[in-house]
Design a protein around this motif. Sequence first.
Motif, PDB file in Angstrom:
ATOM      1  N   UNK A 126       0.911  -1.484  -0.278  1.00 39.75           N
ATOM      2  CA  UNK A 126      -0.228  -0.140   0.260  1.00 39.75           C
ATOM      3  C   UNK A 126       1.246   1.138  -0.101  1.00 39.75           C
ATOM      4  N   UNK A 127       1.743   1.035   0.891  1.00 37.93           N
ATOM      5  CA  UNK A 127       2.999   2.747   1.082  1.00 37.93           C
ATOM      6  C   UNK A 127       3.224   2.910  -0.444  1.00 37.93           C
ATOM      7  N   UNK A 128       4.332   1.312  -0.953  1.00 32.98           N
ATOM      8  CA  UNK A 128       4.665   1.694  -1.805  1.00 32.98           C
ATOM      9  C   UNK A 128       3.875   1.977  -3.436  1.00 32.98           C
ATOM     10  N   UNK A 129       2.437   2.003  -2.972  1.00 25.93           N
ATOM     11  CA  UNK A 129       1.321   2.311  -4.578  1.00 25.93           C
ATOM     12  C   UNK A 129       1.233   3.745  -4.370  1.00 25.93           C
ATOM     13  N   UNK A 130       0.518   3.678  -2.393  1.00 21.84           N
ATOM     14  CA  UNK A 130       0.595   5.525  -2.612  1.00 21.84           C
ATOM     15  C   UNK A 130       2.100   6.988  -2.857  1.00 21.84           C
ATOM     16  N   UNK A 131       2.554   6.075  -1.974  1.00 20.29           N
ATOM     17  CA  UNK A 131       4.010   7.348  -1.689  1.00 20.29           C
ATOM     18  C   UNK A 131       4.340   7.252  -3.143  1.00 20.29           C
ATOM     19  N   UNK A 132       4.363   6.401  -4.224  1.00 15.55           N
ATOM     20  CA  UNK A 132       5.306   6.883  -5.749  1.00 15.55           C
ATOM     21  C   UNK A 132       4.742   7.310  -6.377  1.00 15.55           C
ATOM     22  N   UNK A 133       3.067   7.322  -6.383  1.00 10.75           N
ATOM     23  CA  UNK A 133       1.993   7.671  -7.263  1.00 10.75           C
ATOM     24  C   UNK A 133       2.174   9.023  -6.934  1.00 10.75           C
ATOM     25  N   UNK A 134       2.299   9.285  -5.279  1.00  9.36           N
ATOM     26  CA  UNK A 134       2.116  10.850  -5.381  1.00  9.36           C
ATOM     27  C   UNK A 134       3.370  11.776  -5.493  1.00  9.36           C
ATOM     28  N   UNK A 135       3.875  11.252  -5.668  1.00  8.05           N
ATOM     29  CA  UNK A 135       5.537  11.837  -5.419  1.00  8.05           C
ATOM     30  C   UNK A 135       6.064  11.650  -7.293  1.00  8.05           C
ATOM     31  N   UNK A 136       5.960  10.327  -7.933  1.00  6.27           N
ATOM     32  CA  UNK A 136       6.314  10.647  -9.380  1.00  6.27           C
ATOM     33  C   UNK A 136       5.845   9.711 -10.021  1.00  6.27           C
ATOM     34  N   UNK A 137       4.080  10.107 -10.183  1.00 11.77           N
ATOM     35  CA  UNK A 137       3.263   9.709 -10.410  1.00 11.77           C
ATOM     36  C   UNK A 137       3.364   9.482 -12.636  1.00 11.77           C
ATOM     37  N   UNK A 138       3.824  11.006 -12.495  1.00 11.93           N
ATOM     38  CA  UNK A 138       3.523  11.423 -13.873  1.00 11.93           C
ATOM     39  C   UNK A 138       4.883  11.559 -15.018  1.00 11.93           C
ATOM     40  N   UNK A 139       5.693  10.893 -14.269  1.00  9.90           N
ATOM     41  CA  UNK A 139       6.813  10.037 -14.436  1.00  9.90           C
ATOM     42  C   UNK A 139       7.097   8.406 -14.666  1.00  9.90           C
ATOM     43  N   UNK A 140       5.528   7.578 -14.709  1.00  8.71           N
ATOM     44  CA  UNK A 140       5.994   6.605 -13.951  1.00  8.71           C
ATOM     45  C   UNK A 140       4.913   5.458 -15.172  1.00  8.71           C
ATOM     46  N   UNK A 141       5.829   5.123 -15.621  1.00  7.54           N
ATOM     47  CA  UNK A 141       4.839   3.814 -16.739  1.00  7.54           C
ATOM     48  C   UNK A 141       3.966   3.204 -16.544  1.00  7.54           C
ATOM     49  N   UNK A 142       5.257   1.983 -15.644  1.00  3.09           N
ATOM     50  CA  UNK A 142       4.101   1.141 -15.426  1.00  3.09           C
ATOM     51  C   UNK A 142       4.535   0.248 -13.910  1.00  3.09           C
TER      52      UNK A 142
ATOM     53  N   UNK B 235      -6.490  11.462  -9.853  1.00  2.00           N
ATOM     54  CA  UNK B 235      -7.212  12.166  -9.907  1.00  2.00           C
ATOM     55  C   UNK B 235      -6.763  12.931  -8.521  1.00  2.00           C
ATOM     56  N   UNK B 236      -6.256  12.374  -7.158  1.00  2.00           N
ATOM     57  CA  UNK B 236      -5.600  13.315  -6.264  1.00  2.00           C
ATOM     58  C   UNK B 236      -4.635  13.896  -6.451  1.00  2.00           C
ATOM     59  N   UNK B 237      -3.473  13.127  -7.844  1.00  2.00           N
ATOM     60  CA  UNK B 237      -2.351  14.325  -7.191  1.00  2.00           C
ATOM     61  C   UNK B 237      -2.602  13.840  -9.560  1.00  2.00           C
ATOM     62  N   UNK B 238      -3.303  14.484  -9.768  1.00  2.00           N
ATOM     63  CA  UNK B 238      -3.814  15.315 -10.848  1.00  2.00           C
ATOM     64  C   UNK B 238      -2.591  14.693 -12.447  1.00  2.00           C
ATOM     65  N   UNK B 239      -2.833  13.313 -12.394  1.00  2.00           N
ATOM     66  CA  UNK B 239      -1.788  12.500 -12.944  1.00  2.00           C
ATOM     67  C   UNK B 239      -2.263  12.875 -14.347  1.00  2.00           C
ATOM     68  N   UNK B 240      -1.429  12.866 -15.525  1.00  2.00           N
ATOM     69  CA  UNK B 240      -1.695  13.983 -16.738  1.00  2.00           C
ATOM     70  C   UNK B 240      -2.322  11.537 -17.630  1.00  2.00           C
ATOM     71  N   UNK B 241      -1.659  10.761 -16.940  1.00  2.00           N
ATOM     72  CA  UNK B 241      -2.072   9.299 -18.327  1.00  2.00           C
ATOM     73  C   UNK B 241      -1.787   8.954 -17.451  1.00  2.00           C
ATOM     74  N   UNK B 242      -3.278   7.771 -17.678  1.00  2.00           N
ATOM     75  CA  UNK B 242      -3.227   6.169 -16.235  1.00  2.00           C
ATOM     76  C   UNK B 242      -1.388   5.629 -16.380  1.00  2.00           C
ATOM     77  N   UNK B 243      -1.177   5.201 -15.306  1.00  2.00           N
ATOM     78  CA  UNK B 243      -0.269   4.409 -15.156  1.00  2.00           C
ATOM     79  C   UNK B 243      -0.465   2.953 -14.988  1.00  2.00           C
ATOM     80  N   UNK B 244      -0.016   2.356 -16.101  1.00  2.00           N
ATOM     81  CA  UNK B 244      -0.208   1.089 -16.363  1.00  2.00           C
ATOM     82  C   UNK B 244       0.011  -0.646 -15.600  1.00  2.00           C
ATOM     83  N   UNK B 245      -0.893  -0.997 -15.934  1.00  2.00           N
ATOM     84  CA  UNK B 245      -0.368  -2.437 -14.712  1.00  2.00           C
ATOM     85  C   UNK B 245       0.510  -3.413 -15.487  1.00  2.00           C
ATOM     86  N   UNK B 246       1.813  -4.595 -15.154  1.00  2.00           N
ATOM     87  CA  UNK B 246       2.323  -5.451 -15.904  1.00  2.00           C
ATOM     88  C   UNK B 246       2.121  -6.955 -14.948  1.00  2.00           C
ATOM     89  N   UNK B 247       1.328  -7.432 -15.371  1.00  2.00           N
ATOM     90  CA  UNK B 247       1.072  -8.935 -14.450  1.00  2.00           C
ATOM     91  C   UNK B 247       2.129  -9.516 -14.386  1.00  2.00           C
TER      92      UNK B 247
END
Length: 351
Positions: A104-120, A144-156
């Motif tokens: 949970x902290x991986x997801x929340x902290x990383x998207x908040x800090x660098x979500x606009x640079x993260x691709x996947x 939505x909360x951090x105004x990320x411009x493009x969707x972050x994708x998921x690789x399983x």
Amino acid sequence: MSVTRTPAKHFAPLAIGAPEPLRALPVRLERMIHFVPPHNAKIRSRLAELVGKVDVILGNLEDAIAANEKEAARAGFIEMAHETDFASTGLWTRINCLNSPWALDDIVDIVAAVGNKLDVIMLPKVEGPWDIHYLDQLLAQLEARHAIAKPILIHAILETAEGVKNVEAIAASSPRMHGMSLGPADLAASRGMKTTRVGGGHPDYGVLADPGTTPDAPRAFYQQDLWHYTVGRMVDACLAYGLKPLYGPFGDFSDPAACESQFRNAFLQGCLGAWSLHPTQVDVAKRVFSPDPDEVAFARRILEAMPDGTGAVMIEGKMQDDATWKQAKVIVDLARLVAAKDPDRATAYDL
């Protein structure tokens, strides 16, 4: 009965203010997903020179990161994302599995800090669509909360027996899906397979030829691929839904020939890339997942002889028709992607 979203809902944002889901994946070269330990400052300091040599940099937060270094790895990833210009090279992270104390902290902290640079985000141990649905919804809320411009994708990562059983449902689960990778070590444990190898074959897994007419004559033994079935299932599921299948890790860094053989098998089956866990594997992946110049030249001859992809022609005594035209187009399209990033291969391909 399986319950899925209607087509109209499938491509609707899952949170007010989240970016629109993609209807097709970006066209990007992803021959090698190069893993780096983000908490290692020495490796982070070399990122600038590494960025131009690989297609994707992945900050690894999961396996191979000790429990007492998890938070340092997460902070290191955020730091390297802030400080590095990745240009056309992809930026991914492999978070910890969803039932861990760190995910949970991986997801929340990383998207908040660098979500606009993260691709996947690479998600380990995916067992079914429910894992993707959870991460999908959470990412939409954070975007939505951090105004990320493009969707972050998921690789399983397919690394459990249940995940392989549900591979098609996972592929269909979300427009956020990027693709899947084979995770052979955890999958071997989940299946109860009798091997401690990370990818590759096993000397005892093979086919023994029939005995000859001479008594006690040696019988030929042909080693087989432990992962052929799973890679085939993964490729079919991914390509049916427009996703990208990748081979995962090859753990024996001392055997580049076996690594190349395993990567090539995956390439021929339809995989678009593989993980590189060691710098020596970068060139192996680049060589394997870039089409051979002679193959590209022959494929171009097919396309030139059949401009509209219909009919049949003879080239070097071999019949070519609409089916081989499609095969040729796959090769030439890949060669153009490679040529755009690699000047040496652009020259070899005459593109």
